[in-house]
Write a protein that holds these residues in place. Structure first.
Motif, PDB file in Angstrom:
ATOM      1  N   ALA A   1      -0.880  -5.718   2.017  1.00  0.00           N
ATOM      2  CA  ALA A   1      -1.498  -5.599   0.686  1.00  0.00           C
ATOM      3  C   ALA A   1      -2.369  -6.811   0.411  1.00  0.00           C
ATOM      4  O   ALA A   1      -3.445  -6.686  -0.155  1.00  0.00           O
ATOM      5  CB  ALA A   1      -0.406  -5.506  -0.369  1.00  0.00           C
TER       6      ALA A   1
ATOM      7  N   GLN B   1      -5.796  -2.532  -0.348  1.00  0.00           N
ATOM      8  CA  GLN B   1      -4.471  -1.984  -0.671  1.00  0.00           C
ATOM      9  C   GLN B   1      -4.629  -0.794  -1.616  1.00  0.00           C
ATOM     10  O   GLN B   1      -4.038   0.266  -1.406  1.00  0.00           O
ATOM     11  CB  GLN B   1      -3.610  -3.062  -1.339  1.00  0.00           C
TER      12      GLN B   1
ATOM     13  N   GLY C   1      -6.405  -4.426   6.034  1.00  0.00           N
ATOM     14  CA  GLY C   1      -5.633  -4.776   4.840  1.00  0.00           C
ATOM     15  C   GLY C   1      -6.263  -5.908   4.046  1.00  0.00           C
ATOM     16  O   GLY C   1      -7.431  -6.251   4.207  1.00  0.00           O
TER      17      GLY C   1
ATOM     18  N   THR D   1      -5.527   2.549  -0.141  1.00  0.00           N
ATOM     19  CA  THR D   1      -4.527   3.357   0.592  1.00  0.00           C
ATOM     20  C   THR D   1      -3.990   4.453  -0.329  1.00  0.00           C
ATOM     21  O   THR D   1      -3.299   5.360   0.124  1.00  0.00           O
ATOM     22  CB  THR D   1      -3.339   2.494   1.070  1.00  0.00           C
TER      23      THR D   1
ATOM     24  N   GLY E   1       0.838  -1.199   0.000  1.00  0.00           N
ATOM     25  CA  GLY E   1       0.000   0.000   0.000  1.00  0.00           C
ATOM     26  C   GLY E   1       0.872   1.247   0.000  1.00  0.00           C
ATOM     27  O   GLY E   1       2.096   1.167  -0.157  1.00  0.00           O
TER      28      GLY E   1
END
Ligand code: HBI
Length: 349
Positions: free
Chosen positions: A262, A150, A283, A153, A122
């Motif tokens: 991620a 991810q 996540g 972000t 990320g």
């Protein structure tokens, strides 16, 4: 396929991206594509030719602050890998970049050959965010990620294509009967918060098997000191065949990322062995673990939450874990998603 510059493939320093690159390379060559890997000296990938490039390794991006400038060491392996790519690019239809680094993104507009960028983490630094956004805007569809979380972000999440991930499940044996162990798998570094898993395991009294490269030795020593009376069994950084054998005998895998993971390759590996996954609800793991069915999603950074989930592990059907891995994360499923991504890039190039 151009690898991460932080370490040779097979050392574990490249973390999940080593596995991701190897799996995609093997699957694409299985489908009849001609695949070459460009990677730092010492890299090994089963059944795929590797062009080994010398040079200084790159500093891992997750250790950097947001405003950190881009640093390229002298005789940079990253620069050397991409100079090689420049020289041979006309022999290829597509270049796939696996590095989480500024240079390959910046070089994209200087290359004739189309480049697919698989972004493996990320948002970490401003310089990288800006560069990824530039490529996502000027070369639409060429930024691949592993999860929606991810992508979120970044402020250009809508320009990212989520591929999830996948692996060769045939090397993971389903185990229906575990022994009385918990497991933790990953690079042993602060962002992975191993200490939470150790603390939770200690409270439940179940021994914890730890697998992974000791990337940050003082961090590891600190945990061993702080939890001297916990039952921690360090199993080392094992090749997949050995890892899955020991992982499969565990009652559950604890995944305790302090950062936005991620994806969570280790979670797929556990599911493939029939091992339920107890993960912080943050996540990519949020998109993998089916809460109450193939594991539990726990309030982030809550050791008590981990403990409560550990106590419910016997409610999970281990076969359901294996079945989820086969349905969503097989080499075949990931290969379909990846090949489709490549084809879309070639069509629009
Ligand atoms: N840092 N600079 C840099 N480049 C990478 O390719 C990189 C990294 N840190 C971690 C990492 N890759 C992989 O471990 C993760 O992407 C999985």
């Amino acid at each position: 396929m151009i690898s991460t510059p932080v370490g040779a493939i097979g050392t574990g320093i490249g973390g999940g991206v080593e596995l991701t690159l190897s799996n995609i390379a093997q699957e694409m060559s299985r489908r009849g594509h001609i695949v070459k890997i460009v990677a730092p000296v010492g890299s090994i990938v089963k059944d795929v030719p590797v062009i080994e490039i010398p040079g200084e390794l790159q500093t891992p991006a997750q250790n950097q602050t947001r405003d950190e400038p881009i640093v390229i060491p002298k005789n940079s392996v990253l620069a050397n890998m991409w100079d090689y790519a420049r020289r041979v690019q006309l022999d290829y239809d597509l270049i796939v970049n696996f590095a989480y680094d500024w240079l390959p993104l910046y070089l994209t507009s200087f290359f004739h050959c189309p480049i697919a960028h698989l972004i493996s983490m990320g948002s970490l630094t401003d310089a990288m965010d800006d560069m990824i956004e530039q490529i996502a805007t000027n070369f639409p569809g060429t930024i691949g990620v592993h999860s929606l979380t991810q992508a979120q972000t970044f402020k250009f999440a809508d320009k990212c294509r989520s591929l999830a991930n996948g692996m060769d499940l045939s090397i993971y044996q389903f185990r229906s009967q575990p022994n009385n162990y918990l497991a933790w798998v990953g690079r042993i570094a602060p962002e992975k918060a191993l200490e939470d898993a150790v603390a939770a395991a200690k409270i439940t009294g179940i021994p914890l098997k730890v697998f992974g490269v000791r990337q940050n030795e003082e961090y590891w020593q600190q945990i061993c000191q702080d939890y001297a009376d916990a039952s921690i069994i360090y199993e080392g950084f094992l090749p997949t065949a050995q890892l899955q054998q020991k992982l499969g005998e565990c009652r559950g895998l604890l995944v305790t990322p302090r950062w936005v993971e991620a994806f969570g390759n280790v979670a797929i590996e556990a599911l493939a062995c029939g091992v339920p996954v107890i993960a912080y609800n943050r996540g990519g793991l949020k998109e993998i673990v089916k809460d109450g069915q193939t594991g539990f999603l726990v309030k982030p950074d809550s050791v008590d939450g981990l403990v409560d989930a550990i106590k419910c592990l016997d409610k999970i059907d281990r076969l359901a874990c294996r079945q989820q891995a086969e349905a969503e994360y097989s080499q075949q499923a990931m290969g379909d998603r990846t090949e489709q991504w490549f084809r879309n890039i070639l069509i629009s190039h």
